[in-house]
Structure formats: structure tokens, C-alpha cells
Enzyme design. Structure first.
Site, PDB file in Angstrom:
ATOM      1  CG  HIS A  21      -6.071   0.850   1.522  1.00  0.00           C
ATOM      2  ND1 HIS A  21      -5.522   1.447   0.630  1.00  0.00           N
ATOM      3  CD2 HIS A  21      -5.987   0.234   2.872  1.00  0.00           C
ATOM      4  CE1 HIS A  21      -4.593   1.547   1.103  1.00  0.00           C
ATOM      5  NE2 HIS A  21      -5.063   0.482   2.342  1.00  0.00           N
ATOM      6  CG  HIS A  81      -2.598   3.882   4.769  1.00  0.00           C
ATOM      7  ND1 HIS A  81      -2.101   4.341   3.813  1.00  0.00           N
ATOM      8  CD2 HIS A  81      -2.856   3.017   5.433  1.00  0.00           C
ATOM      9  CE1 HIS A  81      -2.493   2.986   4.092  1.00  0.00           C
ATOM     10  NE2 HIS A  81      -2.917   2.452   4.784  1.00  0.00           N
ATOM     11  CB  CYS A 138      -1.006   0.229   1.317  1.00  0.00           C
ATOM     12  SG  CYS A 138      -2.149  -1.543   1.166  1.00  0.00           S
TER      13      CYS A 138
END
Length: 399
Positions: A328, A293, A160
Site C-alpha cells: 500500500h 482500493h 491515501c
């Protein structure tokens, strides 16, 4: 020797809230989520909300004038409009004699096709072309071949934080004289592999996610692409291109605490953010917004908040996550959220942290509920944290 300033001269974005910066800005300003029921992904987990780009593969092909017979994975189809938007804004048409590099972050690669045609791989040769396209690097090559103007191509795979790390690599390449212009970012499409893996970790929310809320329950997965055009101030001036922002600092660290979890004290997040501040020569109070995040998991949001408190003390800047808008987007998250940060700087607003209701007890702050900043935004700190503790932070600034 004076350090080169890295200007951003173009940006392109594709996500669940739209194709292009204009649609993205409209969704953010109007607090419109792109997360909803599964529509395009073939999965039995239809009760899990996802942030899908609202176009089927055939429609994405038509946008890029590709033939139905052309073998393209969905990640590439998502990336091409984003790269095109970035190149058009930066006035790059491929005819220039400058050295242009293309860096792309991705982790799942062509798994969407590999999982669909696996039986064909075993029983016949009708879909063998997708075996090669399963490789992450093949996606980057496919995008690069479509545009045909890059002298250097590379793929970054750090889960990520992948696309955030391409931005850092691009800055380094320009400063080291290895490229004049770098188009950097990342892409990722949803796949059953994706959904099943995160579902096995038991970190998917069955409702639209609630980052930084006391009762958060997990992630909504998303898909998309984001790419930025990077060049030195000298190159941009010579080309007569107007910059839209700059990358003033960045840092990547690895806390090596756990394969999927953050360390309990948020050490990796703290070191990444502090490293970015130090690299930029800025003080904590210079940061006007923290684009977190903020995945919505109990672990990430708690530890990222603790890391912010350690760095900023009692004056944590406005914090928000856009995961409730886009889902996400995993490998694409860093570059997509860098573009969101650019939009916030350009239009002087704070993306509201949707679905917040109750403060996390251990935190001394609440996330953004009012889009109006108290002071004009000058610097935004954007975080991207990957599995294995591969943590990155980037500071985007006004010129």
C-alpha cells in the site's frame, strides 16, 4: 458549453515491482510481487513485509545525476524518475510556452530524514537542512525545482487519496482554463513513522497481504511514485502528441465516519463510485474492471465490496487489488493504480488479485483470478480511500 475531454499523454511509475511502465507491466502479467522482507528501511520491525523500491538512496541519486552532497529526501528521489518518464512520453522538454502545472500528493513528507537526524537537530547544526524538507510542500518544490519548467506548483495532502485528488484537481484546472498541461500524481517513501503508526493501529499483515480474502489480516506498506500528464484534447492535437487514455469521470466525497475506518455500509465508497459514474455519464454496466482500493484489512475490503454490490447489484464487474504486488503506497496509491488501470486498458488484461483463496461471505463476487477479460476493456473504475473518510474514485477510459 461542451465539457472538455481530458487526455492522458504520458505516465511514469516507480514501485516495488519496478521502475517504469515496462517493468510494471511485466510484473503484473507474471504475477510477481515486490513485497518482501525489509531491506533498506532502518526499523526494528524486520518481520513485517513491505513493498520497497529495490534501490538505495545513493543508487536513486545516480539515476537522476544528483551529487551526494545534494540534500534530497527519498520521496523526491522516487518521484523524479516517474515524472521524467511521464514527461518524456508526453514530449514535454520544458521549452514550450504552454502553461504547465505540477501537482503532487504526499503525506509523510521528509519524515525519513527527520526521524533519522532528529538527535542532530537537537545537538548540532549539521543536518538542519532536513528540518525544512520535512514539510510536505517542500517535497513537491524539490521535485519541481529539479525539472524547472512549471509555472504553478501545489501539494495535496489527503492521506491515501492524495494522488487521486491531484488528478481531479488537474482536470479541473484544465477545464477552468488555469493550465494548459498538468503533471499530477504523488509519491511516498517508507519511514519508521509510517510503519510504527500503522503497526499501532494493528492493521499490518505479517505475511504478504490477501485483499478480498475471507482470512485477510491487514496491510503491507509500500512506497513509490506515479505521475500522469493531463491536457485537453485540443492541446494534445495541437502538440501532435498521441494520447494513451483519458479521465472520463471522477468524484471525491467524505463520509466523516471515523478517523481511520470506513463506515460499516461503505457509504463513502459508494458515493465516490456513483459520483464518478454520474460525472462520466456512464452506466454501471459500462465498467469493465474495478481497480479496488483493496488494502487487505478486514474493514476496508468488506465495506468496499458492499459498496460495489450496492452500486452494481448482481453484476459486479471484475474486481482486483494490486496491493499484494506493490504494497500500500499510501499517498502515491491513487496515481500508481491509475497507471496500472491504463496498462490494463492498453493491453486488455485484468490484474489478478494475488493470494485469494476464500470468498468473503457477505460478498456476491470473488476477485479476479483470470487475467483474460470477457469483453474488451473500455472503462476502468479506480478507487482510493483516505483516512478520515476522504474517498475518491476515478474512471479511466480508452480514447
Amino acid at each position: 458549453m461542451e465539457r472538455k475531454e481530458i487526455y492522458i499523454t504520458g505516465a511514469g511509475i516507480v514501485s516495488a515491482i519496478g521502475i517504469g511502465k515496462a517493468e510494471t507491466l511485466e510484473a503484473l502479467r507474471n504475477r510477481r510481487t515486490g513485497v518482501g522482507p525489509v531491506r533498506y528501511l532502518h526499523t526494528t520491525h524486520t518481520g513485517l513485509p513491505v513493498g520497497e523500491v529495490k534501490f538505495a538512496n545513493g543508487e536513486l541519486r545516480e539515476m537522476s545525476r544528483l551529487m551526494p552532497s545534494d540534500a534530497f529526501i527519498r520521496s523526491s528521489l522516487l518521484a523524479i524518475p516517474a515524472v521524467r518518464e511521464a514527461m518524456e512520453q508526453a514530449q514535454i522538454d520544458g521549452s514550450a510556452t504552454l502553461r504547465i502545472a505540477f501537482l503532487s500528493g504526499i503525506t509523510v513528507g521528509g519524515m525519513d530524514k527527520a526521524e533519522r537526524y532528529y538527535t542532530d537537530f537537537l545537538t548540532n547544526d549539521s543536518k538542519n537542512i532536513y528540518i525544512e524538507l520535512n514539510d510536505c510542500g517542500s517535497c513537491t518544490e524539490q521535485i519541481a525545482d529539479y525539472f524547472g519548467c512549471f509555472g504553478m506548483v501545489s501539494t495535496v495532502v489527503t492521506a491515501c487519496s492524495s494522488s487521486a485528488n491531484t488528478l481531479m484537481m488537474g482536470c479541473d484546472m484544465i477545464r477552468d482554463g488555469r493550465a494548459d498541461i498538468v503533471i499530477a500524481g504523488g509519491c511516498e517513501c517508507l519511514s519508521r513513522y509510517h510503519v510504527n503508526g500503522f503497526n499501532t493501529l494493528m492493521i499490518l499483515d505479517r505475511e504478504i497481504c490477501r485483499p478480498f480474502d475471507r482470512d485477510r489480516a491487514g496491510i503491507n506498506l509500500g512506497e513509490g511514485a506515479g505521475y500522469l500528464v493531463l491536457e485537453s484534447a485540443e492541446t494534445a492535437e495541437r502538440r501532435g502528441v498521441k494520447p494513451i487514455g483519458k479521465i472520463s469521470g471522477y468524484s471525491n466525497v467524505c463520509d466523516a465516519y471515523h478517523p481511520t475506518a470506513s463506515s460499516p455500509d461503505g457509504l463513502g465508497a459508494y458515493l465516490a463510485m456513483k459520483g464518478a459514474l454520474d460525472d462520466a455519464g456512464l452506466k454501471p454496466e459500462d465498467i469493465g474492471h474495478l481497480n479496488a482500493h483493496g488494502t487487505g484489512t478486514p474493514n476496508n475490503d468488506l465495506t468496499e465490496g458492499l459498496a460495489a454490490m450496492r452500486l452494481f447489484g448482481e453484476q459486479v464487474p471484475p474486481v482486483s487489488s494490486v496491493k499484494a504486488y506493490t504494497g500500500h503506497t499510501t499517498s502515491a496509491a491513487g496515481s500508481i493504480e491509475a497507471i496500472v488501470s491504463l496498462l490494463a486498458l492498453e493491453h486488455n488484461f485484468l490484474p489478478v488479485n494475488m493470494n485469494f483463496r476464500n470468498r468473503i461471505e457477505e460478498h456476491n463476487f470473488v476477485p479476479v483470478t483470470n487475467p483474460e477479460p470477457e469483453q474488451p476493456l473500455r472503462h476502468v473504475l479506480s478507487n482510493s480511500f483516505g483516512f478520515g473518510g476522504n474517498d475518491s474514485a476515478i474512471i479511466l477510459s480508452k480514447i
